[in-house]
Design an enzyme around this catalytic site. Structure first.
Site, PDB file in Angstrom:
ATOM      1  N   LEU A  37      23.993  28.277  33.136  1.00  0.00           N
ATOM      2  CA  LEU A  37      23.803  27.391  34.291  1.00  0.00           C
ATOM      3  C   LEU A  37      22.378  26.821  34.344  1.00  0.00           C
ATOM      4  CD1 LEU A  37      25.721  29.401  37.051  1.00  0.00           C
ATOM      5  CD2 LEU A  37      26.602  27.670  35.454  1.00  0.00           C
ATOM      6  N   HIS A  41      24.288  22.252  37.290  1.00  0.00           N
ATOM      7  CA  HIS A  41      25.383  23.060  37.832  1.00  0.00           C
ATOM      8  C   HIS A  41      25.101  23.446  39.291  1.00  0.00           C
ATOM      9  CE1 HIS A  41      25.710  24.202  33.402  1.00  0.00           C
ATOM     10  NE2 HIS A  41      26.925  23.765  33.658  1.00  0.00           N
ATOM     11  N   LYS A 154      27.680  13.637  34.738  1.00  0.00           N
ATOM     12  CA  LYS A 154      27.134  13.814  33.382  1.00  0.00           C
ATOM     13  C   LYS A 154      28.232  13.674  32.325  1.00  0.00           C
ATOM     14  CE  LYS A 154      24.811  15.620  29.863  1.00  0.00           C
ATOM     15  NZ  LYS A 154      25.736  16.455  29.196  1.00  0.00           N
ATOM     16  N   ASP A 155      29.403  14.243  32.619  1.00  0.00           N
ATOM     17  CA  ASP A 155      30.551  14.156  31.699  1.00  0.00           C
ATOM     18  C   ASP A 155      31.514  13.126  32.297  1.00  0.00           C
ATOM     19  OD1 ASP A 155      30.046  16.588  29.775  1.00  0.00           O
ATOM     20  OD2 ASP A 155      29.526  17.224  31.791  1.00  0.00           O
ATOM     21  N   GLN A 158      35.183  12.796  31.198  1.00  0.00           N
ATOM     22  CA  GLN A 158      35.887  13.999  31.673  1.00  0.00           C
ATOM     23  C   GLN A 158      36.218  13.899  33.159  1.00  0.00           C
ATOM     24  OE1 GLN A 158      34.683  18.141  30.550  1.00  0.00           O
ATOM     25  NE2 GLN A 158      33.790  18.159  32.586  1.00  0.00           N
ATOM     26  N   MET A 189      20.160  17.081  32.190  1.00  0.00           N
ATOM     27  CA  MET A 189      20.233  18.532  31.971  1.00  0.00           C
ATOM     28  C   MET A 189      21.570  18.870  31.338  1.00  0.00           C
ATOM     29  SD  MET A 189      18.364  20.351  35.095  1.00  0.00           S
ATOM     30  CE  MET A 189      16.679  19.921  35.490  1.00  0.00           C
ATOM     31  N   SER A 191      23.535  22.390  29.035  1.00  0.00           N
ATOM     32  CA  SER A 191      23.384  23.714  28.425  1.00  0.00           C
ATOM     33  C   SER A 191      22.972  23.567  26.969  1.00  0.00           C
ATOM     34  CB  SER A 191      24.696  24.493  28.523  1.00  0.00           C
ATOM     35  OG  SER A 191      25.114  24.549  29.876  1.00  0.00           O
TER      36      SER A 191
END
Ligand code: AMP
Length: 283
Positions: A37, A41, A154-155, A158, A189, A191
């Protein structure tokens, strides 16, 4: 120290807790994540808390959305740190199933989305990806019975796939989206940013700089195709291998040719060293 949130690992324990939330007539929000995270997130968790009394964060690195050559084995796992930040945020429940719990022996059902999932963006480079996402998101929504579920811009593709999935399957949940959270230098940001070497990290903000620059030029009336050609070249000059830099309709993700066909979303995916980064902005 903040109280450790309850972590459940079996569907039956999850259902008991969800039933308690429901009995209290508390709106429930779900924030699906793959862990590791970061502040992006956490923005999703805060957005969930603004809309619901009970917030469930799922942490599950979903193997079915990774191709064999992708980074499933090395995907960052920081479970203890994740629990600590979620405790500090007073998250109500963490749903952390094992792979065997999500996909028990004999598991044989897959949701294969079309529409935004076949727009020729991520799907062109990760053909397995959206069936993996759609199936796991449908399972998470059915398991957790949230009133709202929160996803990041961000996605972007999706997000559109999930919105379509929920409409098409009449799932009784409202999808909320949260703008991309960025580092000070503009890098979205993610992961996977943890994979970047120091020198790769130094050039990574180019992606967002180019997106912002292209968006500005298109808004001022420059020719979309030319702006994208120049933007793609700038990304490659910085040391990336470009998968795509595209202007799409912000809702349908269909290709657009002029700014009048908008609203426009610019989407990019590019690789540097071993890391693949994606980003997007509105025009
Ligand atoms: P992941 O753990 O990468 O699968 O992401 C879980 C959720 O967090 C997805 O809805 C992502 O779109 C969202 N997310 C990831 N990075 C960001 C970010 N930088 N800003 C906002 N949301 C994000």
């Amino acid at each position: 120290m903040a109280r450790r949130p309850r972590v459940v690992r079996t569907v039956s324990a999850l259902r008991r807790t969800v039933a308690r939330f429901r009995a209290a007539h508390e709106p429930i929000a779900l924030v699906p994540t793959m862990g590791a995270l970061h502040a992006g997130h956490l923005a999703l968790v805060r957005a969930a808390q603004r809309r619901a009394d009970s917030v469930i964060v799922s942490i599950f690195v979903n193997p079915t959305q990774f191709a064999p050559h992708e980074d499933l084995k090395t995907y960052p796992q920081t479970f203890a740190a994740d629990i600590a930040v979620l405790a500090a945020l007073k998250t109500d429940l963490i749903w952390a199933p094992s792979v065997e719990t999500m996909y028990p022996a004999g598991f044989a059902t897959r949701i294969v989305p079309e529409g935004p999932a076949t727009a020729g963006l991520e799907d062109a480079f990760r053909p397995h990806f959206f069936a993996g996402v759609a199936t796991v998101v449908a399972k998470l929504l059915i398991q957790c019975e949230p009133d709202v579920a929160v996803f990041g811009e961000k996605d972007y593709q999706q997000l559109k796939v999930v919105a379509r999935l929920v409409r098409d399957l009449d799932l009784p949940v409202k999808i909320i989206s949260v703008p991309t959270v960025r580092e000070n230098d503009g890098l979205a940001m993610a992961s996977r940013n943890a994979y970047l070497s120091e020198s790769e990290r130094a050039v990574a903000p180019v992606l967002h700089r180019v997106l912002a620059d292209c968006a500005g030029k298109i808004a001022q009336g420059a020719l979309v195709a030319r702006v994208l050609d120049e933007g793609g070249a700038a990304i490659e000059r910085a040391g990336f291998t470009l998968d795509y830099l595209e202007a799409r309709h912000a809702e349908t993700l269909k290709p657009i040719e002029t700014a009048d066909d908008g609203p426009i979303r610019l989407l990019v995916a590019a690789r540097i060293g071993k890391t693949r980064l994606i980003d997007n902005v509105g025009v």
